[in-house]
Design a protein around this motif. Structure first.
Motif, PDB file in Angstrom:
ATOM      1  N   SER A  91      45.274   8.966   1.052  1.00  0.00           N
ATOM      2  CA  SER A  91      44.103   8.105   1.250  1.00  0.00           C
ATOM      3  C   SER A  91      43.214   7.989   0.009  1.00  0.00           C
ATOM      4  CB  SER A  91      43.275   8.607   2.430  1.00  0.00           C
ATOM      5  OG  SER A  91      42.878   9.940   2.223  1.00  0.00           O
ATOM      6  N   TRP A  92      43.238   8.957  -0.863  1.00  0.00           N
ATOM      7  CA  TRP A  92      42.436   8.885  -2.087  1.00  0.00           C
ATOM      8  C   TRP A  92      42.913   7.757  -2.991  1.00  0.00           C
ATOM      9  CZ3 TRP A  92      38.347  12.085  -3.700  1.00  0.00           C
ATOM     10  CH2 TRP A  92      37.999  13.079  -2.789  1.00  0.00           C
ATOM     11  N   SER A  93      44.137   7.291  -2.781  1.00  0.00           N
ATOM     12  CA  SER A  93      44.720   6.267  -3.652  1.00  0.00           C
ATOM     13  C   SER A  93      44.855   4.906  -2.990  1.00  0.00           C
ATOM     14  CB  SER A  93      46.121   6.713  -4.096  1.00  0.00           C
ATOM     15  OG  SER A  93      46.069   7.969  -4.695  1.00  0.00           O
ATOM     16  N   THR A  94      44.577   4.816  -1.700  1.00  0.00           N
ATOM     17  CA  THR A  94      44.810   3.563  -0.978  1.00  0.00           C
ATOM     18  C   THR A  94      43.784   2.499  -1.338  1.00  0.00           C
ATOM     19  OG1 THR A  94      43.490   4.315   0.896  1.00  0.00           O
ATOM     20  CG2 THR A  94      45.858   4.665   1.027  1.00  0.00           C
ATOM     21  N   ARG A  95      44.123   1.287  -0.945  1.00  0.00           N
ATOM     22  CA  ARG A  95      43.193   0.174  -1.090  1.00  0.00           C
ATOM     23  C   ARG A  95      42.200   0.229   0.053  1.00  0.00           C
ATOM     24  NH1 ARG A  95      46.433  -4.781  -3.747  1.00  0.00           N
ATOM     25  NH2 ARG A  95      44.756  -4.587  -5.231  1.00  0.00           N
ATOM     26  N   ASP A  96      40.972  -0.113  -0.221  1.00  0.00           N
ATOM     27  CA  ASP A  96      39.925  -0.139   0.793  1.00  0.00           C
ATOM     28  C   ASP A  96      39.788  -1.569   1.311  1.00  0.00           C
ATOM     29  OD1 ASP A  96      37.649  -0.011   2.339  1.00  0.00           O
ATOM     30  OD2 ASP A  96      36.398   0.904   0.790  1.00  0.00           O
ATOM     31  N   PRO A  97      40.170  -1.813   2.584  1.00  0.00           N
ATOM     32  CA  PRO A  97      40.090  -3.183   3.099  1.00  0.00           C
ATOM     33  C   PRO A  97      38.655  -3.714   3.170  1.00  0.00           C
ATOM     34  CG  PRO A  97      40.702  -1.658   4.853  1.00  0.00           C
ATOM     35  CD  PRO A  97      40.667  -0.872   3.576  1.00  0.00           C
ATOM     36  N   VAL A  98      37.675  -2.825   3.230  1.00  0.00           N
ATOM     37  CA  VAL A  98      36.278  -3.249   3.276  1.00  0.00           C
ATOM     38  C   VAL A  98      35.792  -3.700   1.895  1.00  0.00           C
ATOM     39  CG1 VAL A  98      33.921  -2.482   3.792  1.00  0.00           C
ATOM     40  CG2 VAL A  98      35.816  -1.730   5.228  1.00  0.00           C
ATOM     41  N   PRO A 151      37.884  -4.624  -1.170  1.00  0.00           N
ATOM     42  CA  PRO A 151      39.137  -4.803  -1.913  1.00  0.00           C
ATOM     43  C   PRO A 151      38.901  -4.968  -3.421  1.00  0.00           C
ATOM     44  CG  PRO A 151      38.583  -6.788  -0.699  1.00  0.00           C
ATOM     45  CD  PRO A 151      37.584  -5.741  -0.306  1.00  0.00           C
ATOM     46  N   GLY A 152      39.877  -4.483  -4.173  1.00  0.00           N
ATOM     47  CA  GLY A 152      39.847  -4.678  -5.615  1.00  0.00           C
ATOM     48  C   GLY A 152      39.031  -3.684  -6.404  1.00  0.00           C
ATOM     49  N   ILE A 153      38.494  -2.641  -5.748  1.00  0.00           N
ATOM     50  CA  ILE A 153      37.702  -1.691  -6.522  1.00  0.00           C
ATOM     51  C   ILE A 153      38.306  -0.290  -6.535  1.00  0.00           C
ATOM     52  CG2 ILE A 153      35.543  -2.952  -6.188  1.00  0.00           C
ATOM     53  CD1 ILE A 153      34.754  -0.655  -4.214  1.00  0.00           C
ATOM     54  N   GLU A 154      39.512  -0.114  -5.976  1.00  0.00           N
ATOM     55  CA  GLU A 154      40.127   1.216  -6.064  1.00  0.00           C
ATOM     56  C   GLU A 154      40.568   1.459  -7.512  1.00  0.00           C
ATOM     57  OE1 GLU A 154      43.641  -1.407  -5.331  1.00  0.00           O
ATOM     58  OE2 GLU A 154      41.681  -1.320  -4.467  1.00  0.00           O
ATOM     59  N   PHE A 155      40.734   2.736  -7.861  1.00  0.00           N
ATOM     60  CA  PHE A 155      40.964   3.067  -9.265  1.00  0.00           C
ATOM     61  C   PHE A 155      42.222   2.414  -9.819  1.00  0.00           C
ATOM     62  CE2 PHE A 155      43.207   6.535  -7.166  1.00  0.00           C
ATOM     63  CZ  PHE A 155      44.373   6.634  -7.915  1.00  0.00           C
ATOM     64  N   ASN A 165      45.335  -4.936 -18.263  1.00  0.00           N
ATOM     65  CA  ASN A 165      46.067  -6.174 -18.001  1.00  0.00           C
ATOM     66  C   ASN A 165      47.493  -5.896 -17.493  1.00  0.00           C
ATOM     67  OD1 ASN A 165      46.400  -8.964 -17.826  1.00  0.00           O
ATOM     68  ND2 ASN A 165      47.293  -9.068 -19.880  1.00  0.00           N
ATOM     69  N   LEU A 166      47.578  -5.110 -16.429  1.00  0.00           N
ATOM     70  CA  LEU A 166      48.859  -4.738 -15.836  1.00  0.00           C
ATOM     71  C   LEU A 166      49.033  -5.432 -14.489  1.00  0.00           C
ATOM     72  CD1 LEU A 166      48.517  -0.875 -16.360  1.00  0.00           C
ATOM     73  CD2 LEU A 166      49.826  -2.463 -17.794  1.00  0.00           C
ATOM     74  N   GLU A 167      50.268  -5.765 -14.173  1.00  0.00           N
ATOM     75  CA  GLU A 167      50.589  -6.179 -12.804  1.00  0.00           C
ATOM     76  C   GLU A 167      50.466  -4.919 -11.946  1.00  0.00           C
ATOM     77  OE1 GLU A 167      54.607  -7.525 -10.597  1.00  0.00           O
ATOM     78  OE2 GLU A 167      54.170  -8.575 -12.466  1.00  0.00           O
ATOM     79  N   TYR A 168      50.026  -5.056 -10.709  1.00  0.00           N
ATOM     80  CA  TYR A 168      49.662  -3.867  -9.921  1.00  0.00           C
ATOM     81  C   TYR A 168      50.158  -3.958  -8.494  1.00  0.00           C
ATOM     82  CZ  TYR A 168      46.428  -0.835  -7.292  1.00  0.00           C
ATOM     83  OH  TYR A 168      45.878   0.086  -6.450  1.00  0.00           O
ATOM     84  N   LYS A 169      50.716  -2.834  -8.014  1.00  0.00           N
ATOM     85  CA  LYS A 169      51.089  -2.720  -6.604  1.00  0.00           C
ATOM     86  C   LYS A 169      50.746  -1.314  -6.131  1.00  0.00           C
ATOM     87  CE  LYS A 169      54.411  -3.827  -3.164  1.00  0.00           C
ATOM     88  NZ  LYS A 169      55.533  -4.610  -2.802  1.00  0.00           N
ATOM     89  N   ASN A 170      50.128  -1.242  -4.962  1.00  0.00           N
ATOM     90  CA  ASN A 170      49.698   0.031  -4.398  1.00  0.00           C
ATOM     91  C   ASN A 170      50.609   0.390  -3.222  1.00  0.00           C
ATOM     92  OD1 ASN A 170      48.222   1.965  -2.737  1.00  0.00           O
ATOM     93  ND2 ASN A 170      46.520   1.572  -4.119  1.00  0.00           N
ATOM     94  N   PHE A 171      51.239   1.562  -3.286  1.00  0.00           N
ATOM     95  CA  PHE A 171      52.137   2.047  -2.236  1.00  0.00           C
ATOM     96  C   PHE A 171      51.492   3.157  -1.406  1.00  0.00           C
ATOM     97  CE2 PHE A 171      54.845   0.083  -5.335  1.00  0.00           C
ATOM     98  CZ  PHE A 171      55.848  -0.517  -4.594  1.00  0.00           C
ATOM     99  N   ALA A 172      50.288   3.562  -1.744  1.00  0.00           N
ATOM    100  CA  ALA A 172      49.627   4.697  -1.094  1.00  0.00           C
ATOM    101  C   ALA A 172      49.287   4.401   0.370  1.00  0.00           C
ATOM    102  CB  ALA A 172      48.360   5.060  -1.853  1.00  0.00           C
ATOM    103  N   LEU A 173      49.287   5.464   1.167  1.00  0.00           N
ATOM    104  CA  LEU A 173      48.950   5.378   2.591  1.00  0.00           C
ATOM    105  C   LEU A 173      48.044   6.535   2.969  1.00  0.00           C
ATOM    106  CD1 LEU A 173      52.539   4.662   3.971  1.00  0.00           C
ATOM    107  CD2 LEU A 173      50.642   3.033   3.844  1.00  0.00           C
ATOM    108  N   PRO A 174      47.101   6.295   3.881  1.00  0.00           N
ATOM    109  CA  PRO A 174      46.230   7.393   4.295  1.00  0.00           C
ATOM    110  C   PRO A 174      46.962   8.420   5.160  1.00  0.00           C
ATOM    111  CG  PRO A 174      45.698   5.391   5.502  1.00  0.00           C
ATOM    112  CD  PRO A 174      46.741   5.023   4.501  1.00  0.00           C
ATOM    113  N   GLY A 175      46.590   9.682   4.993  1.00  0.00           N
ATOM    114  CA  GLY A 175      47.080  10.750   5.856  1.00  0.00           C
ATOM    115  C   GLY A 175      48.524  11.156   5.664  1.00  0.00           C
TER     116      GLY A 175
END
Length: 75
Positions: A12-19, A21-25, A34-44
């Motif tokens: 969860s420390w790495s997930t996207r915040d739906p409330v 969006p766009g401000i996770e590290f 300037n990187l293409e980005y994909k987040n695979f993290a999941l909470p819990g």
């Protein structure tokens, strides 16, 4: 030159915040470099599941750069 890809795996420390969006590290790092980005993290999730995320990212996304946030029982 092609744009490099960044994958983030973790709990969860790495997930996207739906409330907010766009401000996770991961997004901030991707924007800064300037990187293409994909987040695979999941909470819990456990470190075993994070290892599965890494495998999935390699198979489906083939990133140039990883940010991996391992979880611990003490956090």
């Amino acid at each position: 030159m092609t744009q490099q890809k960044l994958a983030v795996c973790g709990c969860s420390w790495s997930t996207r915040d739906p409330v907010s969006p766009g401000i996770e590290f991961g997004q901030l790092v991707a924007d800064h470099y300037n990187l293409e980005y994909k987040n695979f993290a999941l909470p819990g999730v456990s470190n075993f599941v994070i290892a599965l995320q890494i495998d999935q990212a390699l198979r489906e996304y083939n990133p140039d750069i990883f940010i991996i946030n391992a979880t611990t029982a003490t956090r």
